[in-house]
Write a protein that holds these residues in place. Sequence first.
Motif, PDB file in Angstrom:
ATOM      1  N   UNK A 189       1.319  -1.286  -0.007  1.00  0.00           N
ATOM      2  CA  UNK A 189       0.005  -0.587   0.206  1.00  0.00           C
ATOM      3  C   UNK A 189       1.147   1.313  -0.030  1.00  0.00           C
ATOM      4  N   UNK A 190       0.468   2.558  -1.086  1.00  0.00           N
ATOM      5  CA  UNK A 190       1.315   3.748  -1.178  1.00  0.00           C
ATOM      6  C   UNK A 190       0.691   4.186   0.246  1.00  0.00           C
ATOM      7  N   UNK A 191      -0.181   4.192   0.763  1.00  0.00           N
ATOM      8  CA  UNK A 191      -1.187   4.537   1.578  1.00  0.00           C
ATOM      9  C   UNK A 191      -0.448   3.901   3.065  1.00  0.00           C
ATOM     10  N   UNK A 192      -0.401   3.127   3.292  1.00  0.00           N
ATOM     11  CA  UNK A 192       1.067   3.018   3.905  1.00  0.00           C
ATOM     12  C   UNK A 192       2.038   3.472   4.443  1.00  0.00           C
ATOM     13  N   UNK A 193       2.511   3.525   3.356  1.00  0.00           N
ATOM     14  CA  UNK A 193       3.913   4.487   3.047  1.00  0.00           C
ATOM     15  C   UNK A 193       4.625   5.474   3.250  1.00  0.00           C
ATOM     16  N   UNK A 194       3.086   6.477   3.058  1.00  0.00           N
ATOM     17  CA  UNK A 194       2.748   7.764   3.267  1.00  0.00           C
ATOM     18  C   UNK A 194       3.115   7.507   4.786  1.00  0.00           C
ATOM     19  N   UNK A 195       2.172   6.982   5.971  1.00  0.00           N
ATOM     20  CA  UNK A 195       1.468   6.915   6.698  1.00  0.00           C
ATOM     21  C   UNK A 195       2.318   7.101   7.390  1.00  0.00           C
ATOM     22  N   UNK A 196       4.206   6.078   7.136  1.00  0.00           N
ATOM     23  CA  UNK A 196       5.150   5.324   7.721  1.00  0.00           C
ATOM     24  C   UNK A 196       5.743   6.527   8.275  1.00  0.00           C
ATOM     25  N   UNK A 197       5.845   6.942   6.888  1.00  0.00           N
ATOM     26  CA  UNK A 197       6.953   8.395   6.396  1.00  0.00           C
ATOM     27  C   UNK A 197       6.634   9.853   7.173  1.00  0.00           C
ATOM     28  N   UNK A 198       5.186   9.387   7.279  1.00  0.00           N
ATOM     29  CA  UNK A 198       4.756  10.935   8.322  1.00  0.00           C
ATOM     30  C   UNK A 198       5.100  10.564   9.575  1.00  0.00           C
ATOM     31  N   UNK A 199       5.062   9.163  10.088  1.00  0.00           N
ATOM     32  CA  UNK A 199       4.802   9.054  11.915  1.00  0.00           C
ATOM     33  C   UNK A 199       6.580   9.421  11.733  1.00  0.00           C
ATOM     34  N   UNK A 200       7.507   9.184  10.752  1.00  0.00           N
ATOM     35  CA  UNK A 200       9.648   8.698  11.082  1.00  0.00           C
ATOM     36  C   UNK A 200       9.193  10.533  11.244  1.00  0.00           C
TER      37      UNK A 200
END
Length: 204
Positions: free
Chosen positions: A74-85
């Motif tokens: 999921x691209x959406x999950x990738x963006x979420x984890x990046x924002x979290x980081x």
Amino acid sequence: MEFVCLDIICVSHLLEEACVAGLSIDSPKPGHFQPPPPVAQWALEACKAKQRGIRYKITGCHTRNQNIVTNNLSRRDAEKHLNDARNLLGDLERIHDRIIELVDDDDVAATQNTQHLAYASTVDAASALVKNYLLQRQDDNSSVVPETEAQAAIRRALQAAEQRVREARAEVEAAEQAFMDLGGDFSALGETELGPPDSVSQAG
């Protein structure tokens, strides 16, 4: 759930220390946690304990994004984890600045700076990884698909488990704060009980 178990063990140790001191600590009730003091008021051991946890989370975000890219998830999950980081790195910056204020050893400060830059580089690498991944998949159709009843049940179970983890962590943080307010020394509890290990070695 291994780290949650370690956190609960840590809470038990903190409460035992308070009992030895002849004091009692009421278990915090959900929704009634006192906000922690600002980072500028933290002691060195409190900073290091929180620093370890945040470093572990940053590494976890990057590892999850590597898995997403490798398996075309999921691209959406990738963006979420990046924002979290990125948000975690902001928290880490404030704690790092406080540690540098408190340490009086130039070698320890230099090691802290080197390690902090390593985690900042990890977030930069995650940003580049996700940016490239999104670019490669920009013409793909949306990955959102209807849920089956079984998938929805699993999702709800995961959400409930995540909520229990958040509550357990909040209880740990409240117990740690109470322990520090009583003048407790985290170093007396042993390094292995205070949080998960970092991928970058600790010093100081």
